[in-house]
Write an enzyme that holds these catalytic residues in place. Structure first.
Site, PDB file in Angstrom:
ATOM      1  CG  LEU A   1      28.331  -2.742   3.630  1.00 32.42           C
ATOM      2  CD1 LEU A   1      27.336  -1.333   2.781  1.00 32.42           C
ATOM      3  CD2 LEU A   1      26.924  -3.351   3.936  1.00 32.42           C
ATOM      4  CD  GLU A   2      31.401  -6.609   6.034  1.00 34.51           C
ATOM      5  OE1 GLU A   2      30.847  -7.452   6.608  1.00 34.51           O
ATOM      6  OE2 GLU A   2      30.964  -5.373   7.356  1.00 34.51           O
TER       7      GLU A   2
ATOM      8  CG  HIS B   1      24.256 -20.861  -5.350  1.00 35.22           C
ATOM      9  ND1 HIS B   1      25.089 -20.339  -4.145  1.00 35.22           N
ATOM     10  CD2 HIS B   1      25.567 -21.885  -5.994  1.00 35.22           C
ATOM     11  CE1 HIS B   1      26.899 -20.379  -4.212  1.00 35.22           C
ATOM     12  NE2 HIS B   1      27.042 -21.743  -4.840  1.00 35.22           N
TER      13      HIS B   1
ATOM     14  CB  THR C   1      30.455 -12.498  -3.417  1.00 37.46           C
ATOM     15  OG1 THR C   1      31.325 -12.180  -3.287  1.00 37.46           O
ATOM     16  CG2 THR C   1      29.429 -12.298  -4.655  1.00 37.46           C
TER      17      THR C   1
ATOM     18  CG  ASP D   1      17.303 -13.222  -5.807  1.00 40.92           C
ATOM     19  OD1 ASP D   1      17.230 -12.252  -7.063  1.00 40.92           O
ATOM     20  OD2 ASP D   1      17.699 -12.616  -4.463  1.00 40.92           O
TER      21      ASP D   1
ATOM     22  NE  ARG E   1      13.476 -17.455   3.055  1.00 39.97           N
ATOM     23  CZ  ARG E   1      12.641 -17.491   4.365  1.00 39.97           C
ATOM     24  NH1 ARG E   1      13.244 -18.882   4.359  1.00 39.97           N
ATOM     25  NH2 ARG E   1      11.695 -16.866   5.285  1.00 39.97           N
TER      26      ARG E   1
ATOM     27  CD  GLN F   1      27.925 -16.190  -4.491  1.00 41.57           C
ATOM     28  OE1 GLN F   1      28.149 -15.239  -3.968  1.00 41.57           O
ATOM     29  NE2 GLN F   1      28.598 -17.481  -3.829  1.00 41.57           N
ATOM     30  CG  ASN F   2      22.018 -12.977  -4.597  1.00 46.80           C
ATOM     31  OD1 ASN F   2      22.540 -13.742  -3.894  1.00 46.80           O
ATOM     32  ND2 ASN F   2      21.715 -11.808  -4.981  1.00 46.80           N
TER      33      ASN F   2
ATOM     34  CB  CYS G   1       5.816 -37.421 -14.491  1.00 48.06           C
ATOM     35  SG  CYS G   1       6.755 -36.947 -13.191  1.00 48.06           S
TER      36      CYS G   1
HETATM   37 ZN   LIG Z   1       8.311 -35.361 -12.971  1.00 46.81          ZN
END
Ligand SMILES: [Zn+2]
Length: 233
Positions: A202-203, A109, A176, A94, A59, A91-92, A139
């Site tokens: 779109l719909e 998200h 969405t 990217d 992804r 919600q994306n 760390c």
């Molecule tokens: Zn760490």
């Protein structure tokens, strides 16, 4: 046309689909042919971390290869030129809103280009692989996972989102499905506090009947038109 002072925008998969990015589809529960329980739950990660890391490595590579489209660019222009309050909740996972020029972006998200260390809780910008177990730059532990909110986990910054919805005079949902909560409930929250509500999709979506107005069509056409309207008002 009304002059708005505080706008909250929610964007979903539909806006990135036109840039070639596919995401989880509620209708069949698949994401790039994988069941979501396998690649988008803490249980799936515990069961097969290698598969899940490989999935998000792919992804991440897809996001880096994608380009923002006219809808992302238009929202970037809105962010630069609109002088009222604005919050762009996506919600994306990217970074196409950022590359389209938007700064007031909240990734509820999580983000494909971020890694989260479960040992020290640090988050790091990340473009490479997590599959080969890189050490955390903070760390040194080998405990990094994708910085993605999986099913069963709490979306990020919900208090900030609900506070913005309560103060908004316009709520706009773009691309969405209206099927995945808590985002599906944002329109009702905004309307309860008196905001006008507009859907660009779109719909017709599962939540269309909650909106004052629905406009149907491609985000790359509808969003630039709408941004022109807002900035002309
Ligand atoms: Zn760490």
């Amino acid at each position: 046309m009304a002059v708005y002072r505080s706008i909250v925008i929610l964007t979903g998969a539909g806006i990135s689909a036109e840039s070639g990015l596919r995401t989880f589809r509620a209708e069949d529960g698949l994401w790039e042919d994988h069941p979501v329980e396998q690649v988008a739950t803490p249980e799936g990660f515990a069961r097969d971390p290698d598969l899940v890391q490989r999935f998000y490595d792919e992804r991440r590579a897809q996001v880096l290869a994608a380009e923002p489209n006219a809808a992302h660019q238009a929202l970037g222009r809105l962010d630069r030129e609109f002088d009222g309050d604005l919050l762009l909740v996506t919600q994306n996972i990217d970074d196409l809103h950022e590359r389209g020029g938007a700064e007031r972006v909240l990734h509820m998200h999580g983000e494909a280009l971020s890694a989260w260390c479960r040992a020290c809780d640090a988050r790091h910008p990340w473009q490479g692989s997590l599959r080969d177990g890189p050490a955390c730059p903070s760390c040194g532990a080998v405990a990094m996972r994708p910085d993605i909110v999986w099913f069963g986990e709490m979306p990020y910054q919900m208090e900030r989102i609900f506070s913005a919805l309560a103060g908004a005079d316009l709520f706009v949902s773009i691309g969405t499905s209206g099927a995945v909560y808590p985002a599906a409930g944002f329109v009702q929250q905004a309307a309860d506090h008196g905001a006008r509500t507009l859907e660009l999709n779109l719909e017709r979506s599962a939540g269309s009947h909650w909106f004052d107005e629905t406009r149907l069509g491609a985000a790359s056409e509808l969003v630039p038109q709408w941004v022109d309207e807002v900035l002309r008002a």
